[in-house]
Design an enzyme around this catalytic site. Sequence first.
Site, PDB file in Angstrom:
ATOM      1  N   GLY A 285      38.427  10.998 -28.412  1.00 12.65           N
ATOM      2  CA  GLY A 285      39.202  12.055 -29.034  1.00 12.65           C
ATOM      3  C   GLY A 285      40.085  12.714 -27.995  1.00 12.65           C
ATOM      4  O   GLY A 285      39.827  12.613 -26.790  1.00 12.65           O
ATOM      5  N   MET A 286      41.160  13.334 -28.458  1.00 13.18           N
ATOM      6  CA  MET A 286      42.062  14.093 -27.580  1.00 13.18           C
ATOM      7  C   MET A 286      42.358  15.414 -28.281  1.00 13.18           C
ATOM      8  O   MET A 286      42.812  15.440 -29.421  1.00 13.18           O
ATOM      9  CB  MET A 286      43.344  13.292 -27.329  1.00 13.18           C
ATOM     10  CG  MET A 286      44.375  14.045 -26.497  1.00 13.18           C
ATOM     11  SD  MET A 286      43.780  14.387 -24.816  1.00 13.18           S
ATOM     12  CE  MET A 286      44.541  15.988 -24.530  1.00 13.18           C
ATOM     13  N   GLU A 287      42.120  16.493 -27.535  1.00 16.95           N
ATOM     14  CA  GLU A 287      42.080  17.839 -28.124  1.00 16.95           C
ATOM     15  C   GLU A 287      43.446  18.470 -28.369  1.00 16.95           C
ATOM     16  O   GLU A 287      43.632  19.659 -28.092  1.00 16.95           O
ATOM     17  CB  GLU A 287      41.249  18.729 -27.198  1.00 16.95           C
ATOM     18  CG  GLU A 287      41.853  18.991 -25.792  1.00 16.95           C
ATOM     19  CD  GLU A 287      41.459  17.993 -24.725  1.00 16.95           C
ATOM     20  OE1 GLU A 287      41.126  16.831 -25.066  1.00 16.95           O
ATOM     21  OE2 GLU A 287      41.490  18.353 -23.531  1.00 16.95           O
ATOM     22  N   GLU A 312      35.877  17.824 -29.176  1.00 16.81           N
ATOM     23  CA  GLU A 312      37.323  18.134 -29.231  1.00 16.81           C
ATOM     24  C   GLU A 312      37.550  19.533 -29.801  1.00 16.81           C
ATOM     25  O   GLU A 312      38.422  20.264 -29.339  1.00 16.81           O
ATOM     26  CB  GLU A 312      38.091  17.083 -30.036  1.00 16.81           C
ATOM     27  CG  GLU A 312      37.932  15.639 -29.551  1.00 16.81           C
ATOM     28  CD  GLU A 312      38.040  15.441 -28.053  1.00 16.81           C
ATOM     29  OE1 GLU A 312      38.744  16.227 -27.384  1.00 16.81           O
ATOM     30  OE2 GLU A 312      37.408  14.502 -27.522  1.00 16.81           O
ATOM     31  N   GLU A 334      36.432  19.999 -18.921  1.00 20.28           N
ATOM     32  CA  GLU A 334      35.458  19.082 -19.521  1.00 20.28           C
ATOM     33  C   GLU A 334      34.008  19.534 -19.358  1.00 20.28           C
ATOM     34  O   GLU A 334      33.180  19.285 -20.234  1.00 20.28           O
ATOM     35  CB  GLU A 334      35.648  17.668 -18.949  1.00 20.28           C
ATOM     36  CG  GLU A 334      37.019  17.062 -19.263  1.00 20.28           C
ATOM     37  CD  GLU A 334      37.325  16.919 -20.757  1.00 20.28           C
ATOM     38  OE1 GLU A 334      36.390  17.026 -21.581  1.00 20.28           O
ATOM     39  OE2 GLU A 334      38.506  16.716 -21.092  1.00 20.28           O
ATOM     40  N   TYR A 401      32.346  16.022 -16.553  1.00 18.78           N
ATOM     41  CA  TYR A 401      31.711  16.280 -17.851  1.00 18.78           C
ATOM     42  C   TYR A 401      30.265  16.736 -17.691  1.00 18.78           C
ATOM     43  O   TYR A 401      29.870  17.800 -18.176  1.00 18.78           O
ATOM     44  CB  TYR A 401      31.718  15.007 -18.717  1.00 18.78           C
ATOM     45  CG  TYR A 401      33.080  14.619 -19.238  1.00 18.78           C
ATOM     46  CD1 TYR A 401      33.971  13.905 -18.434  1.00 18.78           C
ATOM     47  CD2 TYR A 401      33.475  14.947 -20.528  1.00 18.78           C
ATOM     48  CE1 TYR A 401      35.222  13.526 -18.921  1.00 18.78           C
ATOM     49  CE2 TYR A 401      34.718  14.573 -21.023  1.00 18.78           C
ATOM     50  CZ  TYR A 401      35.585  13.861 -20.209  1.00 18.78           C
ATOM     51  OH  TYR A 401      36.815  13.500 -20.689  1.00 18.78           O
ATOM     52  N   LYS A 577      36.292   5.021 -22.372  1.00 20.50           N
ATOM     53  CA  LYS A 577      34.940   5.149 -21.837  1.00 20.50           C
ATOM     54  C   LYS A 577      34.117   3.882 -22.084  1.00 20.50           C
ATOM     55  O   LYS A 577      33.418   3.392 -21.191  1.00 20.50           O
ATOM     56  CB  LYS A 577      34.274   6.331 -22.534  1.00 20.50           C
ATOM     57  CG  LYS A 577      33.271   7.063 -21.709  1.00 20.50           C
ATOM     58  CD  LYS A 577      32.854   8.338 -22.442  1.00 20.50           C
ATOM     59  CE  LYS A 577      31.343   8.471 -22.441  1.00 20.50           C
ATOM     60  NZ  LYS A 577      30.740   8.232 -21.126  1.00 20.50           N
TER      61      LYS A 577
END
Length: 626
Positions: A285-287, A312, A334, A401, A577
């Site tokens: 996902g990309m926020e 996200e 992150e 993360y 990932k």
Amino acid sequence: MAKVVASIVLAFLAGTVSAANDPHSYADTSQFVVRHVELDLAADFAAHRLQGSATLAVERTDPAARELHLDTRDLDIRSVQRIDAAGQAHALGFLLDDPDPILGSRLTIELPRRPDEPGRLSLRIDYRTSSEASALQWLDPAQTSGPHPYLYSQGQAIHTRSWIPLQDTPSVRVTYGARIRTPPELVAVMSAARADPAASTPGEYRFEMRQPIPSYLIAVAIGDLKFQDLGDRVGVWAEPSRLAAAAQEFADLPRMLEAGEKMMGPYRWDRYDLLVMPHSFAFGGMENPRLSFISPSVVAGDRSLVAVIVHELAHSWSGNLVTSATWNDFWLNEGFTTYAERRLMETLYGKRRAQMEDAIAYEYLTQTIADAQESGQLAETSMRLDLAGRDPNEGISDIAYEKGRWFLGFLESRFGRPAFDAFLREYFDSHAFTSVDTATFRSYLLEQLARPGAPTIPVADMDEWLFGTGMPATTPAIPSGVFDGVDRAATEWRAGRLAVGELPVGNWLPQEWLRFLDEQPADLSDAKLAELRSQFRLGADGNAEIARSWLALVVRCAYEPAYADLERYLLSTGRYKLVVDLYRDLARTPSGLALGEAIYAKARPGYHATIRQAVERLLRPESPGS
Ligand code: BES
Ligand code: ZN
């Protein structure tokens, strides 16, 4: 040790937050700051180009400054004009430097100072993008799930400069407006509000983002897109054939948003929608604000991968509202978000589920640190990084993360949960719509710790987290008991006391499958692997994360019968990932490396440039620039 840490800290504290400290931008914010970007772009699907103009509202922060430096990459700049108060255009001189392989080309605009200069200069740049623009993916109908082409942008980390000339640093925030022209049958969406939903003519879309955001969050997608409401403020966009499944999968979105607000304060972006992307999208996902871009692999059918959505969404506070000022401070985005993700998973799906996600991720973190240790790159395990001269994507790792997540877990354990929640909320409120670096966060934390009633946390402990390598001595106990049942069954099966058909998989969550597969040793026999494979039909399909863990086991054991599945997976999965982790596993042995190279030669054309770079670093570690 403490002394070394202290001197490193001093070096980081020396500067204030400004783009001067961002090694990945040519911007000099002590001279000029871009405040607003107005885009007028047409999408040419035949030529794979965006063409039009960007009009920048610029403030001269230093009256003596005469040259504005912007970031660009592969842009064809046609003209630069100053627009005066009467709307008249005046040509300006400009110079485009030769490209730097990482940063792109510096665009210098000559800006003599005029006596009647307004507070904000208006500069119009006419340009078109290259068909190779690193932010833009132009897909043929065959690469989508319908008969239409598709375009999307991915700005993070430093790709926005390949479709918009601007100060491409997260230390600068802009509002933006846009007019996007598309073929009449396609729909455009952006990380912004639709400005004229009713008045819109086919093939013309207007957008307005009124909250200031960093440049990497400006995003566009164009395709055959349909929308479905999931609540008052939330909904999902997708190609028509994906819409129903996506709406099913993400039905919890209203609850997620409420939980986010309860924990982190008001949601400040009005709407929260999701856009389900084509398969080639490189991230889970990309926020992008107001509109997260989501990999279709998250639509697993059983809502088992919704942690990505929670993640996200959490970026609406950590990352989008309060932004890491440079890519060296990426952990601030992150790490906070991963902490919030696990807390929200606990609220929404229970403690057990959150502990499973924690335990699995912690194993990967441990492996990342062990790998870094082994290859003499322990410096890469510091949360605060020094990526000057390197691609900022090299900072994408479990350190930002998961080490970041456990730093906040450490703080939570010292403050106590209610006090820590209050701390977080105040942090978001007091830093809303600003960009923050590690030194600024550190000072803020020190201030809060000086308040009456705050816990005692030695500065050295804090700095060991921020600047030290490996896992600090103060790492909280990581809950591990959630998988006892799975681990016991695995041991019994390996010892031959439990038949494969007797494994209690009937009620296993996908996370339990991940644990079961991840914990199998590298010397598991071919016979055992064959049992698993046929009993559970493990291969390249189904839940993308379970398939990844199975294929990682295949690589670990050099189990040749499943190599065809490995290849099929690596050719069909576009998610950073999942793909990069498998190549990393392959690169551990000479035979794996050879296999990885052979598969990569076939898979390369389908991968996003970000993945290509990462895989090539793994397969050819001795090549220059790594
Ligand atoms: N912002 C990241 C994706 C990203 C990072 C893009 C760095 C470009 C450079 C996003 O929020 C993210 O972390 N995505 C994860 C999902 C998450 C649940 C770990 C992913 O894509 O796997
Ligand atoms: Zn993230």
